[in-house]
Design an enzyme around this catalytic site. Sequence first.
Site, PDB file in Angstrom:
ATOM      1  N   ARG A  46      27.050  42.081  48.156  1.00 39.04           N
ATOM      2  CA  ARG A  46      27.052  41.303  46.915  1.00 39.04           C
ATOM      3  C   ARG A  46      26.153  41.925  45.852  1.00 39.04           C
ATOM      4  NH1 ARG A  46      23.649  37.503  45.946  1.00 39.04           N
ATOM      5  NH2 ARG A  46      23.388  36.781  48.083  1.00 39.04           N
ATOM      6  N   TYR A  98      44.528  31.386  27.485  1.00 43.19           N
ATOM      7  CA  TYR A  98      44.662  31.049  28.893  1.00 43.19           C
ATOM      8  C   TYR A  98      43.967  29.710  29.179  1.00 43.19           C
ATOM      9  CZ  TYR A  98      44.407  31.190  33.903  1.00 43.19           C
ATOM     10  OH  TYR A  98      44.522  30.864  35.220  1.00 43.19           O
ATOM     11  N   ASP A 169      40.685  39.440  26.351  1.00 42.90           N
ATOM     12  CA  ASP A 169      41.392  39.270  27.613  1.00 42.90           C
ATOM     13  C   ASP A 169      42.648  40.138  27.535  1.00 42.90           C
ATOM     14  OD1 ASP A 169      42.999  38.431  29.737  1.00 42.90           O
ATOM     15  OD2 ASP A 169      42.205  36.390  29.691  1.00 42.90           O
ATOM     16  N   LYS A 194      47.081  39.751  38.242  1.00 42.13           N
ATOM     17  CA  LYS A 194      48.373  39.851  37.550  1.00 42.13           C
ATOM     18  C   LYS A 194      48.903  41.287  37.573  1.00 42.13           C
ATOM     19  CE  LYS A 194      47.367  35.536  36.769  1.00 42.13           C
ATOM     20  NZ  LYS A 194      46.702  35.083  35.548  1.00 42.13           N
TER      21      LYS A 194
END
Length: 371
Positions: A46, A98, A169, A194
């Site tokens: 992480r 979005y 975006d 996507k």
Amino acid sequence: MSDLGSWRFDTRAIAAGRPHAPGAPMNHPPELVSTYRMGGERIYLRDEGGTLWAAFEEALGSLEGGAAVAFASGMAAVRAVLAGVPLGGVVVAPTDCYSGTVGLLDDGAASGRYRPRYVEVTATERVLAACEGAALLWLESPTNPLIEIADLRALCAGARDLGVPVAVDNTFASPVLQRPLELGAAYAVHSVTKLIGGHSDLMMGAAVARDAEAAARLAHRRELEGGIPGALEAFLALRGLRTLPLRVERAQANAAELAPRLAGHPEVERVRYPGLPDDPGHRLAAEQMAGFGTMMSFDLVGDAARADAFCEALRLITPTTSLGGVETTLERRGRHRGQEHLPPSLIRMSVGCEAVEDLWADLDRALGATA
Ligand SMILES: *Cc1c(COP(=O)(O)O)cnc(C)c1O
């Protein structure tokens, strides 16, 4: 990799982030690891990510022209960029945006975290007027789901004069068609879920920063907030990225064929696709994008029930809320809460890579069957 800068875009998509030591595997395998033996440059996944994550970031960064940081989802990437907004800071964002991003801003507005200011993104002067005193200008182009085109170059230049950083975006265009950092944005953000993933089989996100310091801040957010993607996701996303230019080229060619046919169909009221010469975004898209993309929306003749029946009548094209896969998918956007401002029969379609005549046959038959 020293040759990376000299290679063309399509080559970088395939070669960037590839292992190159003698005897190395052709591709980084999925790296199932949480921690590393002390003494090396990595300690904990992480905190620093692993070599596979770094390979994905190198590849996406080379395509967008910046420093990429991978996240567990597109929303985690959106969240990390918004974390740079000071408490109570104004975020200017498109009304057609979005729904998750709007949800995050509105949720933050309720607690005073952000002060969102929504604007019609095609009205460049009004967007810039709203940027006065703002902490961030958030943009989408093409927008979701009305497929509107924002003048990214003019907006980035105007925002820079006001000292307002811009995040774009870039999910709908992908770096194949549009590179916001080259147009003046500070950040390009992706739902890797996507087009970049491209096969509807993973969930991942990324933010790409123009400068390395901003990227380091994003990586620090990821460390603190825990949005590191899993190993299999990072592996699949890099595998998907290798064919991104090919898939976009094919899907876009299909979209270019379907858009005028839909526009000429008696059961279709209106098609929104910047590739159509009479689309309001056509001229701008031709200037700032390398193609008109794989996403379109169309309004059917009739009401919401008819549009739902149309979606159900399709046999090849799958009704889904997600997009950007090799599979053509669509949905009636107005079915979602918070999307009541949309025309009720508006269908957003993500065009995939199937044979275009099979797609057309499916659309034409379902349109006829539900007329
Ligand atoms: C899907 C999507 C997101 C959110 O990404 P997730 O991977 O679902 O978290 C953000 N922006 C756009 C334009 C999207 O389509």
